[in-house]
Scaffold this motif. Structure first.
Motif, PDB file in Angstrom:
ATOM      1  N   SER A  55      23.324 -43.096  -9.732  1.00 47.03           N
ATOM      2  CA  SER A  55      22.194 -42.311  -9.233  1.00 47.03           C
ATOM      3  C   SER A  55      20.916 -43.107  -9.451  1.00 47.03           C
ATOM      4  CB  SER A  55      22.119 -40.954  -9.941  1.00 47.03           C
ATOM      5  OG  SER A  55      22.083 -41.114 -11.339  1.00 47.03           O
ATOM      6  N   VAL A  56      19.927 -42.788  -8.642  1.00 47.02           N
ATOM      7  CA  VAL A  56      18.636 -43.458  -8.748  1.00 47.02           C
ATOM      8  C   VAL A  56      17.545 -42.404  -8.578  1.00 47.02           C
ATOM      9  CG1 VAL A  56      18.523 -44.070  -6.297  1.00 47.02           C
ATOM     10  CG2 VAL A  56      17.261 -45.437  -7.958  1.00 47.02           C
ATOM     11  N   ASP A 113      25.000 -40.394   1.045  1.00 53.82           N
ATOM     12  CA  ASP A 113      26.442 -40.237   0.916  1.00 53.82           C
ATOM     13  C   ASP A 113      26.671 -39.742  -0.508  1.00 53.82           C
ATOM     14  OD1 ASP A 113      29.143 -40.541   0.466  1.00 53.82           O
ATOM     15  OD2 ASP A 113      29.285 -42.491   1.395  1.00 53.82           O
ATOM     16  N   ASP A 114      27.052 -38.521  -0.634  1.00 50.20           N
ATOM     17  CA  ASP A 114      27.274 -37.825  -1.903  1.00 50.20           C
ATOM     18  C   ASP A 114      25.997 -37.263  -2.516  1.00 50.20           C
ATOM     19  OD1 ASP A 114      29.975 -38.086  -1.787  1.00 50.20           O
ATOM     20  OD2 ASP A 114      30.086 -39.752  -3.171  1.00 50.20           O
ATOM     21  N   GLY A 115      24.963 -37.135  -1.771  1.00 54.83           N
ATOM     22  CA  GLY A 115      23.854 -36.340  -2.251  1.00 54.83           C
ATOM     23  C   GLY A 115      22.534 -37.050  -2.376  1.00 54.83           C
ATOM     24  N   GLY A 116      21.494 -36.339  -2.034  1.00 56.45           N
ATOM     25  CA  GLY A 116      20.140 -36.838  -2.162  1.00 56.45           C
ATOM     26  C   GLY A 116      19.169 -35.684  -2.060  1.00 56.45           C
ATOM     27  N   PHE A 153      22.603 -32.254  -1.868  1.00 52.77           N
ATOM     28  CA  PHE A 153      23.257 -32.781  -3.059  1.00 52.77           C
ATOM     29  C   PHE A 153      24.694 -32.285  -3.126  1.00 52.77           C
ATOM     30  CE2 PHE A 153      23.449 -34.034  -7.555  1.00 52.77           C
ATOM     31  CZ  PHE A 153      22.786 -35.240  -7.457  1.00 52.77           C
ATOM     32  N   GLY A 154      25.596 -33.131  -3.548  1.00 47.80           N
ATOM     33  CA  GLY A 154      27.015 -32.798  -3.669  1.00 47.80           C
ATOM     34  C   GLY A 154      27.855 -33.871  -3.020  1.00 47.80           C
ATOM     35  N   GLU A 155      29.153 -33.764  -3.189  1.00 48.93           N
ATOM     36  CA  GLU A 155      30.059 -34.774  -2.633  1.00 48.93           C
ATOM     37  C   GLU A 155      30.268 -34.552  -1.145  1.00 48.93           C
ATOM     38  OE1 GLU A 155      33.594 -35.770  -4.756  1.00 48.93           O
ATOM     39  OE2 GLU A 155      32.703 -35.150  -6.654  1.00 48.93           O
ATOM     40  N   HIS A 156      29.995 -35.575  -0.351  1.00 51.90           N
ATOM     41  CA  HIS A 156      30.186 -35.523   1.095  1.00 51.90           C
ATOM     42  C   HIS A 156      30.021 -36.924   1.659  1.00 51.90           C
ATOM     43  CE1 HIS A 156      25.822 -35.888   1.466  1.00 51.90           C
ATOM     44  NE2 HIS A 156      25.715 -34.877   0.612  1.00 51.90           N
ATOM     45  N   SER A 157      30.408 -37.090   2.917  1.00 52.30           N
ATOM     46  CA  SER A 157      30.178 -38.360   3.600  1.00 52.30           C
ATOM     47  C   SER A 157      28.705 -38.432   3.999  1.00 52.30           C
ATOM     48  CB  SER A 157      31.086 -38.472   4.821  1.00 52.30           C
ATOM     49  OG  SER A 157      30.851 -37.387   5.690  1.00 52.30           O
ATOM     50  N   LEU A 158      28.319 -39.495   4.683  1.00 53.71           N
ATOM     51  CA  LEU A 158      26.920 -39.699   5.059  1.00 53.71           C
ATOM     52  C   LEU A 158      26.368 -38.501   5.826  1.00 53.71           C
ATOM     53  CD1 LEU A 158      24.506 -41.629   5.060  1.00 53.71           C
ATOM     54  CD2 LEU A 158      25.365 -42.539   7.207  1.00 53.71           C
ATOM     55  N   LYS A 159      25.247 -37.952   5.335  1.00 52.56           N
ATOM     56  CA  LYS A 159      24.563 -36.814   5.960  1.00 52.56           C
ATOM     57  C   LYS A 159      23.071 -37.074   5.932  1.00 52.56           C
ATOM     58  CE  LYS A 159      27.328 -32.698   4.937  1.00 52.56           C
ATOM     59  NZ  LYS A 159      27.274 -31.417   4.238  1.00 52.56           N
ATOM     60  N   SER A 160      22.381 -36.460   6.874  1.00 55.13           N
ATOM     61  CA  SER A 160      20.918 -36.484   6.903  1.00 55.13           C
ATOM     62  C   SER A 160      20.397 -35.106   6.578  1.00 55.13           C
ATOM     63  CB  SER A 160      20.405 -36.891   8.276  1.00 55.13           C
ATOM     64  OG  SER A 160      20.759 -38.218   8.558  1.00 55.13           O
ATOM     65  N   SER A 161      19.243 -35.067   5.960  1.00 56.32           N
ATOM     66  CA  SER A 161      18.542 -33.809   5.701  1.00 56.32           C
ATOM     67  C   SER A 161      17.055 -34.073   5.919  1.00 56.32           C
ATOM     68  CB  SER A 161      18.795 -33.328   4.266  1.00 56.32           C
ATOM     69  OG  SER A 161      18.072 -32.142   4.014  1.00 56.32           O
ATOM     70  N   SER A 162      16.410 -33.191   6.670  1.00 56.89           N
ATOM     71  CA  SER A 162      14.982 -33.356   6.974  1.00 56.89           C
ATOM     72  C   SER A 162      14.197 -32.133   6.539  1.00 56.89           C
ATOM     73  CB  SER A 162      14.775 -33.558   8.488  1.00 56.89           C
ATOM     74  OG  SER A 162      15.406 -34.739   8.903  1.00 56.89           O
ATOM     75  N   SER A 163      12.956 -32.382   6.169  1.00 51.55           N
ATOM     76  CA  SER A 163      12.058 -31.289   5.825  1.00 51.55           C
ATOM     77  C   SER A 163      11.552 -30.623   7.101  1.00 51.55           C
ATOM     78  CB  SER A 163      10.862 -31.815   5.033  1.00 51.55           C
ATOM     79  OG  SER A 163      10.006 -32.588   5.862  1.00 51.55           O
ATOM     80  N   GLN A 164      10.981 -29.485   6.948  1.00 48.40           N
ATOM     81  CA  GLN A 164      10.198 -28.883   8.025  1.00 48.40           C
ATOM     82  C   GLN A 164       8.923 -29.721   8.145  1.00 48.40           C
ATOM     83  OE1 GLN A 164      11.133 -26.183   9.930  1.00 48.40           O
ATOM     84  NE2 GLN A 164      13.076 -26.488   8.870  1.00 48.40           N
TER      85      GLN A 164
END
Length: 93
Positions: free
Chosen positions: A40-41, A62-65, A78-89
């Motif tokens: 983690s960083v 990939d696995d959370g951010g 956050f959590g275990e998963h493959s590559l995902k994107s998440s964006s703010s409003q």
């Protein structure tokens, strides 16, 4: 960075960066990582936009951010998963 997924002390490395771009080859990991799947960083800093306007923050992980602004979580998966994107409003700054 930390050699765990939970930011547990002690940190393996501490430093200063001018640009956050952690495009890491997860198959190889960092030279000091013992397991490229369990690190983690944590980055903190100041965002100073050049002009007032609406901004959207995005994290690909990939696995959370997570992204927080002024202590409030604005994007994350956050959590275990493959590559995902998440964006703010859109946020007016």
């Amino acid at each position: 960075y930390y050699d765990t997924t939970t930011f547990e002390e002690p940190a393996v490395a501490i430093g200063t960066v001018n640009l956050v771009d952690i495009s890491v080859d997860l198959a190889k990991g960092h030279a000091n990582m013992t397991n490229a799947d369990t690190w983690s960083v944590y980055y903190s800093g100041i965002f100073r936009p050049n002009e007032t306007g609406e901004y959207v923050f995005r994290i690909d992980s990939d696995d959370g951010g997570r992204i927080s602004l002024d202590g409030k979580r604005i994007a994350g998966n956050f959590g275990e998963h493959s590559l995902k994107s998440s964006s703010s409003q859109p946020i007016l700054l």
